[in-house]
Design an enzyme around this catalytic site. Structure first.
Site, PDB file in Angstrom:
ATOM      1  N   GLY A   1      26.648 -26.084  45.782  1.00  0.00           N
ATOM      2  CA  GLY A   1      27.062 -26.366  47.143  1.00  0.00           C
ATOM      3  C   GLY A   1      26.469 -25.416  48.155  1.00  0.00           C
TER       4      GLY A   1
ATOM      5  N   LEU B   1      24.887 -26.277  50.788  1.00  0.00           N
ATOM      6  CA  LEU B   1      23.549 -26.850  50.731  1.00  0.00           C
ATOM      7  C   LEU B   1      22.699 -26.463  51.938  1.00  0.00           C
ATOM      8  CD1 LEU B   1      24.404 -30.462  49.488  1.00  0.00           C
ATOM      9  CD2 LEU B   1      23.932 -28.404  48.131  1.00  0.00           C
TER      10      LEU B   1
ATOM     11  N   HIS C   1      17.921 -27.273  48.786  1.00  0.00           N
ATOM     12  CA  HIS C   1      18.633 -28.265  47.979  1.00  0.00           C
ATOM     13  C   HIS C   1      18.243 -29.691  48.391  1.00  0.00           C
ATOM     14  CE1 HIS C   1      21.725 -24.877  47.920  1.00  0.00           C
ATOM     15  NE2 HIS C   1      21.463 -25.061  46.641  1.00  0.00           N
TER      16      HIS C   1
END
Length: 279
Positions: A32, A34, A38
């Site tokens: 996560g 992000l 990513h």
């Protein structure tokens, strides 16, 4: 719209339906927080797969520092909005109890490539990585998985894991995404102060200069020693490692006898930064 799924049972049902239709499934494992690094993996997965799953799971097993786990940034709503903009099909965001239910007693350990560098400074880290990656591959049943080259050693650990355990998934490494000033994108960068953020790009700049010197024939040991001193002079409080390693196997290298990577971990304030470049 990106569907949020939190249980492996529901995800398996979804993936099974995709596969019955002959679709190739790609997965991007993340923790996560992000950023565009990513999202570049999600784009690569979209280009090379029919359906894309991004996983978000802050894995407690790979944090050897409890404080780092507590401080790790989390913002699922923001992450979901980013994934929807990229056309990701599923966000798989299981809870800790879903990944490590009561009675969980199995750990996956990859020797060799996991032992130096990050492995030496973060004991147990790669056991946590290998265990959760093996679980996520089993949960998602994906045919391809996309990892960033910024975590070069992690990429080698995952490749070794998949080969050794005959896991039917293709591992695809994608280039490191950098800020305009060269700093490798990382979820931890948000923890840098304004002053530290201004200092941080020196890490990559010094590595590039050292790599150029080595390619021009400068002695590896002396060049790395000078580069380490330069990193400290740039405001970093510590350099855990700055090494030249073989691309295959991460063996220490005293000269450019085969393809090599330069890898670094350095402390800036209370943030630990890692990076690597081809030499």
């Amino acid at each position: 719209m990106t569907q949020v799924i939190r249980t492996s049972a529901e995800l398996r049902e979804k993936v099974a339906a995709w596969k019955r239709s002959g679709m190739l499934v790609g997965v991007v494992p993340t923790m996560g927080a992000l950023h565009d690094g990513h999202l570049s993996l999600a784009r690569a997965a979209r280009e090379q797969s029919d359906r894309v799953i991004v996983t978000i799971f802050v894995n407690p097993m790979q944090f050897n520092n409890p404080d780092d786990l507590t401080k790790y940034p989390r913002d699922e709503a923001h992450d979901l909005a980013l994934l929807e903009a990229e056309g990701v099909d599923v966000l798989f965001a299981p809870g800790v109890d879903e990944v490590y239910p009561d009675g969980f007693a199995t750990t996956v350990s990859v020797s060799g490539v996991s032992e130096p560098l990050e492995g030496a400074f973060r004991p147990g880290h790669f056991d946590g990585v290998a265990t959760v990656v093996a679980k996520l591959f089993g949960m998602t049943q994906a045919g391809r998985a996309f990892f960033g080259e910024k975590d070069w050693q992690q990429l080698q650990v995952v490749r070794r894991l998949v080969e050794d355990l005959n896991i039917p998934i293709r591992i695809i490494g994608c280039p490191t995404i950098r800020e305009a000033d060269g700093l490798a994108m990382s979820s931890r960068n948000v923890r840098l102060s304004a002053a530290e953020r201004a200092q941080a790009p020196a890490l990559h700049q010094i590595m590039q200069a050292a790599a150029a010197e080595i390619r021009d024939g400068a002695p590896v040991g002396e060049t790395l020693m000078n580069a380490q001193a330069a990193i400290l002079e740039a405001g970093f409080s510590a350099v855990e490692y700055l090494e030249l390693r073989s691309v295959e196997g991460l063996r220490p290298m005293a000269n450019l006898s085969e393809p090599a990577r330069m890898l670094v971990a350095a402390q800036l304030g209370d943030v630990r930064l890692i990076d690597n470049i081809a030499v």
